[in-house]
Design an enzyme around this catalytic site. Sequence first.
Site, PDB file in Angstrom:
ATOM      1  N   SER A  90       0.828  -1.253  -0.092  1.00  0.00           N
ATOM      2  CA  SER A  90      -0.011  -0.043   0.050  1.00  0.00           C
ATOM      3  C   SER A  90       0.801   1.240   0.025  1.00  0.00           C
ATOM      4  O   SER A  90       1.823   1.391  -0.765  1.00  0.00           O
ATOM      5  CB  SER A  90      -0.641  -0.146   1.288  1.00  0.00           C
ATOM      6  OG  SER A  90      -2.084   0.861   1.135  1.00  0.00           O
ATOM      7  N   ASP A  95      -8.825  -6.345  -4.808  1.00  0.00           N
ATOM      8  CA  ASP A  95      -8.430  -4.819  -4.480  1.00  0.00           C
ATOM      9  C   ASP A  95      -8.863  -3.630  -5.075  1.00  0.00           C
ATOM     10  O   ASP A  95      -8.291  -3.547  -6.109  1.00  0.00           O
ATOM     11  CB  ASP A  95      -6.776  -5.030  -4.182  1.00  0.00           C
ATOM     12  CG  ASP A  95      -6.294  -3.732  -3.520  1.00  0.00           C
ATOM     13  OD1 ASP A  95      -7.239  -2.680  -3.254  1.00  0.00           O
ATOM     14  OD2 ASP A  95      -5.152  -3.675  -3.175  1.00  0.00           O
ATOM     15  N   HIS A 145      -8.221  -4.936  -0.396  1.00  0.00           N
ATOM     16  CA  HIS A 145      -6.805  -4.435  -0.113  1.00  0.00           C
ATOM     17  C   HIS A 145      -6.246  -5.144   0.984  1.00  0.00           C
ATOM     18  O   HIS A 145      -5.066  -5.179   1.105  1.00  0.00           O
ATOM     19  CB  HIS A 145      -7.013  -2.621  -0.064  1.00  0.00           C
ATOM     20  CG  HIS A 145      -5.804  -2.250   0.180  1.00  0.00           C
ATOM     21  ND1 HIS A 145      -4.690  -2.078  -0.908  1.00  0.00           N
ATOM     22  CD2 HIS A 145      -5.342  -1.357   1.125  1.00  0.00           C
ATOM     23  CE1 HIS A 145      -3.943  -1.373  -0.488  1.00  0.00           C
ATOM     24  NE2 HIS A 145      -3.981  -0.985   0.738  1.00  0.00           N
TER      25      HIS A 145
END
Length: 384
Positions: free
Chosen positions: A148, A320, A353
């Site tokens: 991320s 995601d 995610h």
Amino acid sequence: MLIAQSQSMLFEAPLPLQSGASIRGYSLSYETYGTLNADKSNAVLVCHALNASHHVAGVYADQPKNLGWWDNMIGPGKSLDTDQFFVIGVNNLGSCFGSTGPMHVNPDTGRIYGADFPVVTVEDWVNAQARLLDALGIQQLAAVMGGSLGGMQALSWTLQYPERVKHAVVVASAPNLNAENIAFNEVARRAIVTDPDFNEGHFYSKGVVPKRGLRIARMIGHITYLSDDVMNEKFGRELREAVTHNATGYKYSTQDVEFQIESYLRYQGDKFSEYFDANTYLLITRALDYFDPARAFGGDLSQAFARASCKFLLVSFSTDWRFSPARSREMVKALLDNRRDVSYAEIDAPHGHDAFLLDDARYMNVVRSYFANMAKSLHKGGAA
């Protein structure tokens, strides 16, 4: 179980920031795991995402339940094997987990920074991390790794210090945020700054915390981290058992918590508001918004990545939607345009995610295999 120990290093020299400001007299909190080899060639820097910290793996001797946020990935015999690599976790400037941030005293004024803490970017974090590595005597990293926002830092390392990185492992990340992601961040920030207890960011001196805004910010964020499938599987349309309903099944209230998903989000928001700093949330989400290495090249990502010289592993997850596989493929294409050595894995996982933090045998094995090959090269004394 790996026993972790938090450390801190003070830097007196000013750190120039992209905004034109600078910060001095700041501390960085960090942890290390494993042993640095004789030629210091086995160091791996792990960069954290929004609400994580330098506590990457293991537990503290006096806090046996405080497990590192990527402990399933990092440790003896794990995918990133600390028997083979010297792993470093660093808490970023502006965070609220030990490194200098808005809740600390500004050495130039003698007052708590609060909203006056300078705006920091991904590039600023990388420069600060590089100073820490200098102090540790590490000139080149075997790898830099992150998921991320941590993946954005790993990317930035390959562009800011290409000669100092041999490998980059970028998980569930993107070369910049799209408009939808920036919009989610802005709504979360507005929830915080419009909280009556925010006091323009100087709530510390008032003895209050803008918990209402933090709760909403976390609820918004949490929705984006999960996939629709996971939400429906975990909660569906289930009602809370504790709520007494009439014969129709509903209590018919606009304000009471009736559905399990509502209860879950409120729990997550309440928990987050107890430990996270409001100004830190504003700083970190804005750093996410600003990151865009292609901007200086008219949006051409291939030109931006021309500076990178290391080998890459990129991993994405099918569900995601915040950092979709399409964004990873953009990076793969840009790197291939520059004839870089790139491995790419797209994992069909249902978790959204959050998948980059969870156990998935395929995901863990991809990373394990990549680092295992790297370790073999290190032992042979060749180019990892």
